[in-house]
Design a protein around this motif. Sequence first.
Motif, PDB file in Angstrom:
ATOM      1  N   VAL A  64       0.955  -1.802  -0.001  1.00 47.32           N
ATOM      2  CA  VAL A  64       0.571  -0.180   0.173  1.00 47.32           C
ATOM      3  C   VAL A  64       1.370   1.001  -0.375  1.00 47.32           C
ATOM      4  CG1 VAL A  64      -2.703  -1.633   0.788  1.00 47.32           C
ATOM      5  CG2 VAL A  64      -0.089  -0.045   2.534  1.00 47.32           C
ATOM      6  N   HIS A  65       1.713   1.093   0.556  1.00 40.80           N
ATOM      7  CA  HIS A  65       2.993   2.264   0.563  1.00 40.80           C
ATOM      8  C   HIS A  65       3.852   3.061  -1.126  1.00 40.80           C
ATOM      9  CE1 HIS A  65       2.481   1.904   3.956  1.00 40.80           C
ATOM     10  NE2 HIS A  65       2.713   1.103   4.438  1.00 40.80           N
ATOM     11  N   ALA A  66       3.388   1.818  -1.903  1.00 42.11           N
ATOM     12  CA  ALA A  66       4.669   1.999  -3.124  1.00 42.11           C
ATOM     13  C   ALA A  66       3.856   3.055  -3.847  1.00 42.11           C
ATOM     14  CB  ALA A  66       4.019   0.824  -4.075  1.00 42.11           C
ATOM     15  N   ASP A  67       2.889   3.667  -4.336  1.00 43.78           N
ATOM     16  CA  ASP A  67       2.521   4.445  -4.561  1.00 43.78           C
ATOM     17  C   ASP A  67       3.010   5.555  -4.068  1.00 43.78           C
ATOM     18  OD1 ASP A  67       0.690   3.262  -6.339  1.00 43.78           O
ATOM     19  OD2 ASP A  67      -1.128   4.136  -5.370  1.00 43.78           O
TER      20      ASP A  67
ATOM     21  N   PRO B  73       9.863   1.833  -6.129  1.00 44.34           N
ATOM     22  CA  PRO B  73       9.723   0.688  -5.202  1.00 44.34           C
ATOM     23  C   PRO B  73       9.633  -0.636  -5.384  1.00 44.34           C
ATOM     24  CG  PRO B  73       7.881   1.574  -5.654  1.00 44.34           C
ATOM     25  CD  PRO B  73       8.726   2.439  -6.953  1.00 44.34           C
ATOM     26  N   VAL B  74      10.397  -1.908  -4.729  1.00 46.73           N
ATOM     27  CA  VAL B  74      10.862  -2.263  -4.324  1.00 46.73           C
ATOM     28  C   VAL B  74      10.261  -3.129  -3.660  1.00 46.73           C
ATOM     29  CG1 VAL B  74      12.047  -5.104  -4.886  1.00 46.73           C
ATOM     30  CG2 VAL B  74      12.549  -2.849  -6.572  1.00 46.73           C
ATOM     31  N   GLY B  75       9.687  -4.967  -3.604  1.00 46.01           N
ATOM     32  CA  GLY B  75       9.728  -4.743  -2.064  1.00 46.01           C
ATOM     33  C   GLY B  75       9.925  -6.428  -1.265  1.00 46.01           C
ATOM     34  N   VAL B  76       9.520  -6.638  -0.331  1.00 48.50           N
ATOM     35  CA  VAL B  76       9.740  -7.940   0.447  1.00 48.50           C
ATOM     36  C   VAL B  76       9.074  -8.217   1.193  1.00 48.50           C
ATOM     37  CG1 VAL B  76      12.380  -8.240  -0.241  1.00 48.50           C
ATOM     38  CG2 VAL B  76      11.983  -7.421   1.850  1.00 48.50           C
ATOM     39  N   ASP B  77       8.588  -9.538   1.967  1.00 56.38           N
ATOM     40  CA  ASP B  77       7.640  -9.840   2.895  1.00 56.38           C
ATOM     41  C   ASP B  77       7.641 -11.317   2.864  1.00 56.38           C
ATOM     42  OD1 ASP B  77       5.527  -8.040   4.237  1.00 56.38           O
ATOM     43  OD2 ASP B  77       4.612 -10.064   4.522  1.00 56.38           O
ATOM     44  N   LEU B  78       7.596 -11.968   4.203  1.00 54.46           N
ATOM     45  CA  LEU B  78       7.013 -13.536   3.890  1.00 54.46           C
ATOM     46  C   LEU B  78       6.124 -14.211   3.727  1.00 54.46           C
ATOM     47  CD1 LEU B  78       9.281 -15.197   5.446  1.00 54.46           C
ATOM     48  CD2 LEU B  78       8.644 -15.090   8.036  1.00 54.46           C
ATOM     49  N   SER B  79       5.080 -13.083   3.749  1.00 55.02           N
ATOM     50  CA  SER B  79       4.050 -13.730   3.667  1.00 55.02           C
ATOM     51  C   SER B  79       3.243 -14.201   2.081  1.00 55.02           C
ATOM     52  CB  SER B  79       2.951 -12.461   4.978  1.00 55.02           C
ATOM     53  OG  SER B  79       1.528 -13.418   4.445  1.00 55.02           O
TER      54      SER B  79
ATOM     55  N   LEU C 153       1.563 -10.693  -0.352  1.00 53.72           N
ATOM     56  CA  LEU C 153       1.692 -10.567  -1.585  1.00 53.72           C
ATOM     57  C   LEU C 153       1.168 -11.083  -2.759  1.00 53.72           C
ATOM     58  CD1 LEU C 153       6.168 -11.297  -0.533  1.00 53.72           C
ATOM     59  CD2 LEU C 153       5.169  -9.485  -1.076  1.00 53.72           C
ATOM     60  N   ARG C 154       0.267 -11.980  -2.810  1.00 51.02           N
ATOM     61  CA  ARG C 154      -0.473 -11.755  -3.723  1.00 51.02           C
ATOM     62  C   ARG C 154      -1.893 -10.873  -3.921  1.00 51.02           C
ATOM     63  NH1 ARG C 154      -5.311 -13.912  -2.431  1.00 51.02           N
ATOM     64  NH2 ARG C 154      -4.301 -14.993   0.075  1.00 51.02           N
ATOM     65  N   HIS C 155      -1.634  -9.678  -3.086  1.00 49.43           N
ATOM     66  CA  HIS C 155      -2.276  -8.651  -3.234  1.00 49.43           C
ATOM     67  C   HIS C 155      -1.064  -7.557  -3.482  1.00 49.43           C
ATOM     68  CE1 HIS C 155      -5.973 -10.040  -1.013  1.00 49.43           C
ATOM     69  NE2 HIS C 155      -5.340 -11.099  -0.292  1.00 49.43           N
ATOM     70  N   ALA C 156      -0.089  -7.988  -2.973  1.00 47.21           N
ATOM     71  CA  ALA C 156       0.979  -6.587  -3.850  1.00 47.21           C
ATOM     72  C   ALA C 156       1.809  -6.651  -5.174  1.00 47.21           C
ATOM     73  CB  ALA C 156       2.239  -6.492  -2.639  1.00 47.21           C
ATOM     74  N   ARG C 157       1.374  -7.153  -5.730  1.00 48.45           N
ATOM     75  CA  ARG C 157       1.942  -7.711  -7.387  1.00 48.45           C
ATOM     76  C   ARG C 157       1.559  -6.938  -8.019  1.00 48.45           C
ATOM     77  NH1 ARG C 157       2.011 -13.400  -5.305  1.00 48.45           N
ATOM     78  NH2 ARG C 157       4.530 -14.589  -5.005  1.00 48.45           N
ATOM     79  N   ASP C 158       0.377  -6.105  -8.342  1.00 50.82           N
ATOM     80  CA  ASP C 158       0.158  -5.158  -8.740  1.00 50.82           C
ATOM     81  C   ASP C 158       0.388  -4.266  -8.233  1.00 50.82           C
ATOM     82  OD1 ASP C 158      -1.623  -7.126 -10.117  1.00 50.82           O
ATOM     83  OD2 ASP C 158      -2.927  -7.222  -9.715  1.00 50.82           O
TER      84      ASP C 158
END
Length: 225
Positions: free
Chosen positions: A57-60, A69-75, A79-84
Amino acid sequence: MSMAAYDEIADWYETEFLARPRAGTGDGHPLGLDVLLDDLLGEGSGTCLEIGCGTGVHADRLRALGWTPVGVDLSGGMLRHARDRLPVAQADAGRLPVRDGSLPAVVAVMVHTDMPRYPEVLREAARVLRPGGVFVHIGVHPCFCGGFADRGDLDAVVIRPGYLDGHWTKASWTDKGVRDKVGATHRPLPELLHAFLDAGLTLDQFAESGAPTPAVLAIKGAKSR
């Protein structure tokens, strides 16, 4: 915090929790995060790694400041929601899949209580930053948020015993937020600040947000040139 904890609530987090109006409550994403990113990270260019990016949600906001922005997460569920929203990788924040000294900026927004080994995360952030690179931490305020803090009345936050304990708990003043579902690791303020110094980061700037009692503490660190 286990990966499964956020996998189980990922859809609720994206469709219900993030859709709610936000107040400076310290549970979730209080108002003022964009301002803190503007003030502490500021405008720049190049890759900005978000550690614990969640649903992205902070990418914009990072893009609006000129960063990529590039993101990493354990979950994987989050990430299924983040990929877009941004390029992502599933990875442990304590073992980032990034080469040494390669990034100009790293941010961690509202995630440090989800990371029991946060000092290791800070060392990893320092490792991947290039000399002069900046790290911005934005997190729930260690003095006024946690299992010891009752924020049911925002005009009179009650601080109960437990601030000095530094433990993991699911205790929360509300059952409508995230902490009663996934828990949180608390670190007193001096312990948190010393973790930055131990990681080799120079502390440059601090800010708080949330009213009338701060719900968020932000810290800007830099890697020595």
